[in-house]
Design an enzyme around this catalytic site. Structure first.
Site, mmCIF file in Angstrom:
data_model
loop_
_atom_site.group_PDB
_atom_site.id
_atom_site.type_symbol
_atom_site.label_atom_id
_atom_site.label_comp_id
_atom_site.label_asym_id
_atom_site.label_seq_id
_atom_site.Cartn_x
_atom_site.Cartn_y
_atom_site.Cartn_z
ATOM 1 N N LYS A 109 44.866 35.485 50.277
ATOM 2 C CA LYS A 109 44.564 35.783 48.670
ATOM 3 C C LYS A 109 43.882 34.419 48.407
ATOM 4 O O LYS A 109 44.137 33.400 48.397
ATOM 5 C CB LYS A 109 45.855 35.866 48.121
ATOM 6 C CG LYS A 109 45.770 36.711 46.829
ATOM 7 C CD LYS A 109 47.197 37.041 46.139
ATOM 8 C CE LYS A 109 47.256 37.620 45.171
ATOM 9 N NZ LYS A 109 48.604 37.701 44.546
HETATM 10 C C1 E4P Z 1 49.045 39.945 41.940
HETATM 11 O O1 E4P Z 1 48.740 39.944 43.049
HETATM 12 C C2 E4P Z 1 49.479 38.982 41.006
HETATM 13 O O2 E4P Z 1 50.531 38.154 41.936
HETATM 14 C C3 E4P Z 1 50.467 39.394 40.079
HETATM 15 O O3 E4P Z 1 50.435 41.091 39.839
HETATM 16 C C4 E4P Z 1 50.325 38.975 38.904
HETATM 17 O O4 E4P Z 1 51.065 39.588 37.990
HETATM 18 P P1 E4P Z 1 51.751 38.849 36.677
HETATM 19 O O5 E4P Z 1 50.715 38.890 35.552
HETATM 20 O O6 E4P Z 1 52.907 39.537 35.973
HETATM 21 O O7 E4P Z 1 51.928 37.587 36.744
#
Ligand code: E4P
Length: 216
Positions: free
Chosen positions: A87
């Site tokens: 990622k």
């Molecule tokens: C996605 O890969 C992120 O880890 C995640 O969905 C972020 O979500 P949040 O806005 O609830 O922190």
């Protein structure tokens, strides 16, 4: 649409996996820190454990923002397990690193996508997934789902192979809307997945069936 769970919590990952509908996991530094995972060794071991629980794509986020460091870190993460997807944040060096990973057979998830332009750039660099953050856009008073629809249209017109991974999901309705608008994957907190089970008429109907079953 594939279902990923958006957590580093092993109990929640196990619970979602037991439902039999889980296709993968996404994590991020905030989610890992929340579980108290600290230090390279502990981080890598946690990813290994997640890979043992779920046979699907597991997003592991790099902590670097400089191209060479992202590449070095990503190579190590990818070596943990074949299901690891590196990622990478949507920054200029991130795009350069995604191009390198693409050319070297390492799959990537470009995270922190908030515009169609960013999604196009990540797709052009060969990202396996782009992660538009729905809930965080909603938090600013705009409609995050519009972005899913827009990216979905563009990718289908342009024939991009990159999968749209709807992220920052806050509600069960977000999951339904993401499916409607053509997201390939939705990464969700456990409670949003379990929320899909619920309908008051189901509860009422079941109570009545159970009551009538006593008369059978
Ligand atoms: C996605 O890969 C992120 O880890 C995640 O969905 C972020 O979500 P949040 O806005 O609830 O922190």
């Amino acid at each position: 649409m594939k279902f990923f769970i958006d957590t580093a919590n092993l109990a929640q990952i196990r619970e979602a996996a037991e439902l039999g509908v889980l296709d993968g996991v996404t994590t991020n530094p905030s989610l890992m820190a929340k579980e108290g995972i600290r230090g390279r060794e502990a981080i890598d071991q946690h990813y290994k454990t997640i890979c043992e629980i779920v046979d699907g794509d597991i997003s592991a986020e790099v902590l670097s923002i400089n191209k060479d460091e992202i590449i070095e870190e990503g190579k190590k993460l990818a070596a943990i397990h074949p299901n690891i997807v590196v990622k990478v944040p949507m920054v200029k060096d991130g795009i350069k690193a995604i191009r390198w990973f693409t050319d070297n057979g390492i799959r990537t998830n470009c995270t922190l996508i908030f515009s169609a332009g960013q999604a196009i750039l990540a797709a052009k660099a060969g990202a396996s997934y782009v992660s538009p953050f729905i809930g965080r856009i909603d938090d600013t008073g705009w409609d995050g789902m519009e972005l899913i629809g827009q990216i979905s249209n563009i990718f289908s017109i342009q024939g991009y192979k990159t999968e749209i991974l709807a992220a920052s999901i806050r509600t069960s309705n977000h999951i339904v809307r993401a499916a409607e608008l053509g997201a390939d994957v939705c990464t969700c907190p456990l409670e949003s997945i379990l929320g899909l089970l619920k309908h008051p008429l189901t509860d009422l109907g079941l109570a009545k069936f159970l009551e009538d079953a006593k008369k059978m």
